[in-house]
Design a protein around this motif. Sequence first.
Motif, PDB file in Angstrom:
ATOM      1  N   ASN A 129      -5.521  -4.686   4.166  1.00 52.24           N
ATOM      2  CA  ASN A 129      -5.854  -4.882   2.760  1.00 52.24           C
ATOM      3  C   ASN A 129      -5.426  -6.284   2.354  1.00 52.24           C
ATOM      4  OD1 ASN A 129      -3.069  -3.830   2.381  1.00 52.24           O
ATOM      5  ND2 ASN A 129      -3.596  -3.687   0.223  1.00 52.24           N
TER       6      ASN A 129
ATOM      7  N   THR B 289       3.051  -1.219   6.180  1.00 55.48           N
ATOM      8  CA  THR B 289       2.769   0.188   5.863  1.00 55.48           C
ATOM      9  C   THR B 289       1.755   0.833   6.811  1.00 55.48           C
ATOM     10  OG1 THR B 289       3.020  -0.548   3.593  1.00 55.48           O
ATOM     11  CG2 THR B 289       2.320   1.731   3.918  1.00 55.48           C
TER      12      THR B 289
ATOM     13  N   SER C  62       4.510  -5.462   4.290  1.00 54.62           N
ATOM     14  CA  SER C  62       5.697  -4.712   4.718  1.00 54.62           C
ATOM     15  C   SER C  62       5.401  -3.734   5.859  1.00 54.62           C
ATOM     16  CB  SER C  62       6.294  -3.979   3.525  1.00 54.62           C
ATOM     17  OG  SER C  62       5.282  -3.292   2.826  1.00 54.62           O
TER      18      SER C  62
ATOM     19  N   MET D  41       0.859  -1.172   0.000  1.00 59.08           N
ATOM     20  CA  MET D  41       0.000   0.000   0.000  1.00 59.08           C
ATOM     21  C   MET D  41       0.904   1.234   0.000  1.00 59.08           C
ATOM     22  SD  MET D  41      -3.069   1.414   0.456  1.00 59.08           S
ATOM     23  CE  MET D  41      -3.894  -0.144   0.236  1.00 59.08           C
TER      24      MET D  41
ATOM     25  N   VAL E 186      -4.024 -15.404   9.472  1.00 56.80           N
ATOM     26  CA  VAL E 186      -5.101 -14.613  10.074  1.00 56.80           C
ATOM     27  C   VAL E 186      -6.013 -15.464  10.948  1.00 56.80           C
ATOM     28  CG1 VAL E 186      -6.645 -14.745   8.058  1.00 56.80           C
ATOM     29  CG2 VAL E 186      -6.808 -12.806   9.607  1.00 56.80           C
TER      30      VAL E 186
ATOM     31  N   ASP F 148       1.318 -11.599   9.497  1.00 57.25           N
ATOM     32  CA  ASP F 148       1.183 -12.019   8.099  1.00 57.25           C
ATOM     33  C   ASP F 148       1.625 -13.468   8.075  1.00 57.25           C
ATOM     34  OD1 ASP F 148       1.232 -10.186   5.202  1.00 57.25           O
ATOM     35  OD2 ASP F 148       1.906 -12.281   5.096  1.00 57.25           O
TER      36      ASP F 148
HETATM   37  C1  LIG Z   1      -2.089  -6.862  -0.461  1.00 55.98           C
HETATM   38  S1  LIG Z   1      -0.891  -7.529   0.625  1.00 55.98           S
HETATM   39  C2  LIG Z   1      -0.861  -6.371   1.963  1.00 55.98           C
HETATM   40  C3  LIG Z   1       0.155  -5.297   1.727  1.00 55.98           C
HETATM   41  C4  LIG Z   1       0.436  -4.443   2.929  1.00 55.98           C
HETATM   42  N1  LIG Z   1      -0.701  -3.612   3.302  1.00 55.98           N
HETATM   43  C5  LIG Z   1       1.654  -3.568   2.631  1.00 55.98           C
HETATM   44  O1  LIG Z   1       1.513  -2.346   2.593  1.00 55.98           O
HETATM   45  O2  LIG Z   1       2.743  -4.111   2.404  1.00 55.98           O
HETATM   46  C6  LIG Z   1      -1.724  -8.897   1.330  1.00 55.98           C
HETATM   47  C7  LIG Z   1      -0.940  -9.673   2.369  1.00 55.98           C
HETATM   48  O3  LIG Z   1      -1.776 -10.697   2.913  1.00 55.98           O
HETATM   49  C8  LIG Z   1      -0.944 -11.768   3.286  1.00 55.98           C
HETATM   50  N2  LIG Z   1      -1.787 -12.967   3.460  1.00 55.98           N
HETATM   51  C9  LIG Z   1      -2.395 -13.712   2.512  1.00 55.98           C
HETATM   52  N3  LIG Z   1      -3.073 -14.723   3.081  1.00 55.98           N
HETATM   53  C10 LIG Z   1      -2.902 -14.624   4.422  1.00 55.98           C
HETATM   54  C11 LIG Z   1      -3.379 -15.364   5.553  1.00 55.98           C
HETATM   55  N4  LIG Z   1      -4.153 -16.439   5.417  1.00 55.98           N
HETATM   56  N5  LIG Z   1      -3.012 -14.956   6.782  1.00 55.98           N
HETATM   57  C12 LIG Z   1      -2.214 -13.861   6.942  1.00 55.98           C
HETATM   58  N6  LIG Z   1      -1.729 -13.138   5.909  1.00 55.98           N
HETATM   59  C13 LIG Z   1      -2.084 -13.506   4.669  1.00 55.98           C
HETATM   60  C14 LIG Z   1       0.063 -11.861   2.167  1.00 55.98           C
HETATM   61  O4  LIG Z   1       1.232 -12.548   2.604  1.00 55.98           O
HETATM   62  C15 LIG Z   1       0.313 -10.371   1.848  1.00 55.98           C
HETATM   63  O5  LIG Z   1       1.447  -9.891   2.544  1.00 55.98           O
END
Ligand SMILES: C[S@@+](CC[C@H](N)C(=O)[O-])C[C@H]1O[C@@H](n2cnc3c(N)ncnc32)[C@H](O)[C@@H]1O
Length: 373
Positions: free
Chosen positions: A301, A203, A201, A174, A285, A256
């Motif tokens: 997000n 954010t 990361s 983001m 999650v 994450d």
């Molecule tokens: C769109 S990115 C989020 C980016 C973050 N807001 C940033 O600024 O870097 C979605 C994130 O969800 C994580 N993710 C996907 N499935 C997940 C789960 N079941 N539990 C936790 N995290 C998960 C991914 O590893 C990824 O880092």
Amino acid sequence: MTDEIFEIFLATPPGLEETLLLEVMEAGFKRPETTGGGVTIWGDWRDVWRANLTLRGTSKVLARVGDFRAFHLAQLDKRSRKYAWGDILTKGQSVKVDVATNKKSKIYHAGAAVERIERAIAEEFGATIAEGLEDADLVIKARIDDNNVILSVDTSGDGLHKRGHKQAMGKAPMRETMAAMFLRACGYDGHEPVLDPMCGSGTFLIEAAEIARNMMAGRARAFSFERLATYDAAAVQSIRDAWQTRPSDQRFYGSDRNVNVIGSAGENAARAGVADMCTFTPTPVSSISRPDGPAGLVIVNPPYGARVGKKKDLFALYGAFGDKMRAEFKGWRVGMITTDTQLAEATKLPWLPTEAPIAHGGLKVKLFRTDPL
Ligand SMILES: C[S@@+](CC[C@H](N)C(=O)[O-])C[C@H]1O[C@@H](n2cnc3c(N)ncnc32)[C@H](O)[C@@H]1O
């Protein structure tokens, strides 16, 4: 520096103008008004510097430095040659011109207009013209609207989402500017804990922690305004010196499932100087737990189908997130940014009515919000 005031344009992705307006008003800038893709204010160079250094939501600060009428290219050429480029530019900087024109103007060919203005700058002022916008030390923007040529200078340079301390990024990060605006739109003002269970990361949490301590958004980066003839280093230093942070021991929780991005989030928080406020855990999650202490804001997000992962696999993820929130996060508010209303509905969370979508990385995202659960 003169005390002359002029129009200053604060750009933001369309859809976030009203949220940026609130930040701009709070910061005490004069005559703020929303326009498509941003907020305009009126001010002097001190306001340009302060906007770049301190606003969290704007992606660029453009200073309007002149205008003249031009009905055809020869007139554009002549008037561009007469413009006092030395009031704005300094020797030894490469320059690039970016033109936007519209159907109300007789000059409709942006490329020809760029060529005329650049040649005037090169021949009358002696500046080198850069190959592309990315290579230029300074970018002059000319908007030709109804035969009126409005000249602005990009005083930011790199987009202001580059705060200067993020090196490590996960997938689909983001932008910091948008993260700050979404936090604000969720009612976050620095006085509650924030949790992001898919934090990538980091954010949202780093922005939130900086807001809690009122750290200056642009404290760690350089700006194009430092290369302009109007730059006054002592005056800019006085803005930095007058800024006051505040103590805060608020807590920020990131998790994450991806161990690598969790490591990056920790490094980014350390570089930003907020590591002591943040906890990052490699946890999916479905396994997170509600932090001890008062309720606050969950902001997230999750992956969207079009960018990371496939949509059909995402329903279970959104569902698991919603189950967790409803079961364990009573009293917390939820803010979720996603492209897809069906995915948002899969959480079964009580979403408030949504606002207009916002352009983000070629997609349209929406902020979904709840009241305290
Ligand atoms: C769109 S990115 C989020 C980016 C973050 N807001 C940033 O600024 O870097 C979605 C994130 O969800 C994580 N993710 C996907 N499935 C997940 C789960 N079941 N539990 C936790 N995290 C998960 C991914 O590893 C990824 O880092």
